[in-house]
Scaffold this motif. Structure first.
Motif, PDB file in Angstrom:
ATOM      1  N   PRO A  81      65.611-124.110 -12.315  1.00  0.00           N
ATOM      2  CA  PRO A  81      65.554-123.613 -13.698  1.00  0.00           C
ATOM      3  C   PRO A  81      65.936-122.129 -13.729  1.00  0.00           C
ATOM      4  N   ASP A  82      66.566-121.723 -14.805  1.00  0.00           N
ATOM      5  CA  ASP A  82      66.976-120.336 -14.972  1.00  0.00           C
ATOM      6  C   ASP A  82      65.743-119.497 -15.280  1.00  0.00           C
ATOM      7  N   PRO A  83      65.367-118.576 -14.394  1.00  0.00           N
ATOM      8  CA  PRO A  83      64.158-117.782 -14.637  1.00  0.00           C
ATOM      9  C   PRO A  83      64.306-116.823 -15.808  1.00  0.00           C
ATOM     10  N   TYR A  84      65.531-116.627 -16.268  1.00  0.00           N
ATOM     11  CA  TYR A  84      65.780-115.692 -17.366  1.00  0.00           C
ATOM     12  C   TYR A  84      66.092-116.395 -18.683  1.00  0.00           C
ATOM     13  N   GLU A  85      65.906-117.706 -18.711  1.00  0.00           N
ATOM     14  CA  GLU A  85      66.230-118.469 -19.927  1.00  0.00           C
ATOM     15  C   GLU A  85      65.434-117.967 -21.128  1.00  0.00           C
ATOM     16  N   HIS A  86      64.124-117.779 -20.954  1.00  0.00           N
ATOM     17  CA  HIS A  86      63.317-117.301 -22.082  1.00  0.00           C
ATOM     18  C   HIS A  86      63.647-115.853 -22.422  1.00  0.00           C
ATOM     19  N   VAL A  87      63.999-115.059 -21.426  1.00  0.00           N
ATOM     20  CA  VAL A  87      64.396-113.670 -21.664  1.00  0.00           C
ATOM     21  C   VAL A  87      65.663-113.648 -22.507  1.00  0.00           C
ATOM     22  N   SER A  88      66.614-114.455 -22.124  1.00  0.00           N
ATOM     23  CA  SER A  88      67.877-114.528 -22.845  1.00  0.00           C
ATOM     24  C   SER A  88      67.664-114.977 -24.293  1.00  0.00           C
ATOM     25  N   ALA A  89      66.879-115.998 -24.474  1.00  0.00           N
ATOM     26  CA  ALA A  89      66.623-116.503 -25.833  1.00  0.00           C
ATOM     27  C   ALA A  89      65.933-115.446 -26.693  1.00  0.00           C
ATOM     28  N   GLN A 131      63.739-106.965  -5.845  1.00  0.00           N
ATOM     29  CA  GLN A 131      63.397-108.206  -6.548  1.00  0.00           C
ATOM     30  C   GLN A 131      63.748-108.049  -8.025  1.00  0.00           C
ATOM     31  N   ALA A 132      63.843-109.152  -8.724  1.00  0.00           N
ATOM     32  CA  ALA A 132      64.236-109.113 -10.132  1.00  0.00           C
ATOM     33  C   ALA A 132      63.328-110.035 -10.937  1.00  0.00           C
ATOM     34  N   HIS A 133      62.085-109.644 -11.072  1.00  0.00           N
ATOM     35  CA  HIS A 133      61.121-110.422 -11.849  1.00  0.00           C
ATOM     36  C   HIS A 133      61.586-110.454 -13.309  1.00  0.00           C
ATOM     37  N   PRO A 134      61.474-111.597 -13.957  1.00  0.00           N
ATOM     38  CA  PRO A 134      61.937-111.708 -15.347  1.00  0.00           C
ATOM     39  C   PRO A 134      61.367-110.647 -16.295  1.00  0.00           C
ATOM     40  N   VAL A 135      60.120-110.236 -16.104  1.00  0.00           N
ATOM     41  CA  VAL A 135      59.540-109.216 -16.988  1.00  0.00           C
ATOM     42  C   VAL A 135      60.283-107.890 -16.825  1.00  0.00           C
ATOM     43  N   LEU A 136      60.585-107.520 -15.586  1.00  0.00           N
ATOM     44  CA  LEU A 136      61.321-106.290 -15.331  1.00  0.00           C
ATOM     45  C   LEU A 136      62.744-106.383 -15.871  1.00  0.00           C
ATOM     46  N   VAL A 137      63.397-107.499 -15.640  1.00  0.00           N
ATOM     47  CA  VAL A 137      64.758-107.693 -16.138  1.00  0.00           C
ATOM     48  C   VAL A 137      64.781-107.606 -17.660  1.00  0.00           C
ATOM     49  N   GLU A 138      63.791-108.208 -18.309  1.00  0.00           N
ATOM     50  CA  GLU A 138      63.733-108.149 -19.772  1.00  0.00           C
ATOM     51  C   GLU A 138      63.576-106.709 -20.264  1.00  0.00           C
ATOM     52  N   ARG A 139      62.711-105.944 -19.634  1.00  0.00           N
ATOM     53  CA  ARG A 139      62.495-104.558 -20.054  1.00  0.00           C
ATOM     54  C   ARG A 139      63.757-103.724 -19.887  1.00  0.00           C
ATOM     55  N   ILE A 140      64.426-103.881 -18.761  1.00  0.00           N
ATOM     56  CA  ILE A 140      65.649-103.115 -18.509  1.00  0.00           C
ATOM     57  C   ILE A 140      66.741-103.530 -19.497  1.00  0.00           C
ATOM     58  N   ALA A 141      66.930-104.831 -19.667  1.00  0.00           N
ATOM     59  CA  ALA A 141      67.969-105.326 -20.574  1.00  0.00           C
ATOM     60  C   ALA A 141      67.697-104.874 -22.008  1.00  0.00           C
ATOM     61  N   ARG A 142      66.440-104.915 -22.436  1.00  0.00           N
ATOM     62  CA  ARG A 142      66.097-104.479 -23.794  1.00  0.00           C
ATOM     63  C   ARG A 142      66.467-103.006 -23.990  1.00  0.00           C
ATOM     64  N   LYS A 143      66.181-102.180 -22.999  1.00  0.00           N
ATOM     65  CA  LYS A 143      66.544-100.755 -23.099  1.00  0.00           C
ATOM     66  C   LYS A 143      68.057-100.586 -23.186  1.00  0.00           C
ATOM     67  N   HIS A 144      68.792-101.329 -22.393  1.00  0.00           N
ATOM     68  CA  HIS A 144      70.259-101.269 -22.463  1.00  0.00           C
ATOM     69  C   HIS A 144      70.731-101.633 -23.866  1.00  0.00           C
ATOM     70  N   LEU A 145      70.194-102.713 -24.404  1.00  0.00           N
ATOM     71  CA  LEU A 145      70.608-103.176 -25.732  1.00  0.00           C
ATOM     72  C   LEU A 145      70.223-102.183 -26.820  1.00  0.00           C
TER      73      LEU A 145
END
Length: 76
Positions: free
Chosen positions: A11-19, A51-65
C-alpha cells in the motif's frame, strides 16, 4: 500453461497524505504539483533523516505548497 500470480502490491504510505493535500490545495495547485511536492519531500526527508515517515513528508510537502501559493499570489 501455468498461471502467474502477481504479488500483492504494497500500500502507498502517502496515499492519505496525497488525498489530504490535493483537497487542501485544490483551489491553488493542480494535483501534479501536489504529487511533485510529496515526492520532493519524501526524498528530502530520506536524505536528511534517513527515513520518510508520512507525517514528516506531509509537513514538508505542505510547507512547499504554501510557499508556492504565496509566491504565486505575490507574482500575480
Amino acid at each position: 500453461m501455468s498461471e502467474r500470480t502477481i504479488p500483492d502490491q504494497e500500500p502507498d504510505p502517502y496515499e492519505h497524505v496525497s488525498a489530504a493535500l490535493r483537497s487542501e490545495f485544490s483551489e491553488v495547485h493542480p494535483a501534479s504539483t501536489v504529487t511533485r511536492c510529496i515526492q520532493a519531500a519524501h526524498y528530502g526527508a530520506l536524505e536528511v533523516t534517513g527515513q520518510a515517515h508520512p507525517v514528516l513528508v506531509e509537513r514538508i510537502a505542505r510547507k512547499h505548497l504554501e510557499v508556492l501559493a504565496l509566491a504565486a499570489s505575490e507574482g500575480g
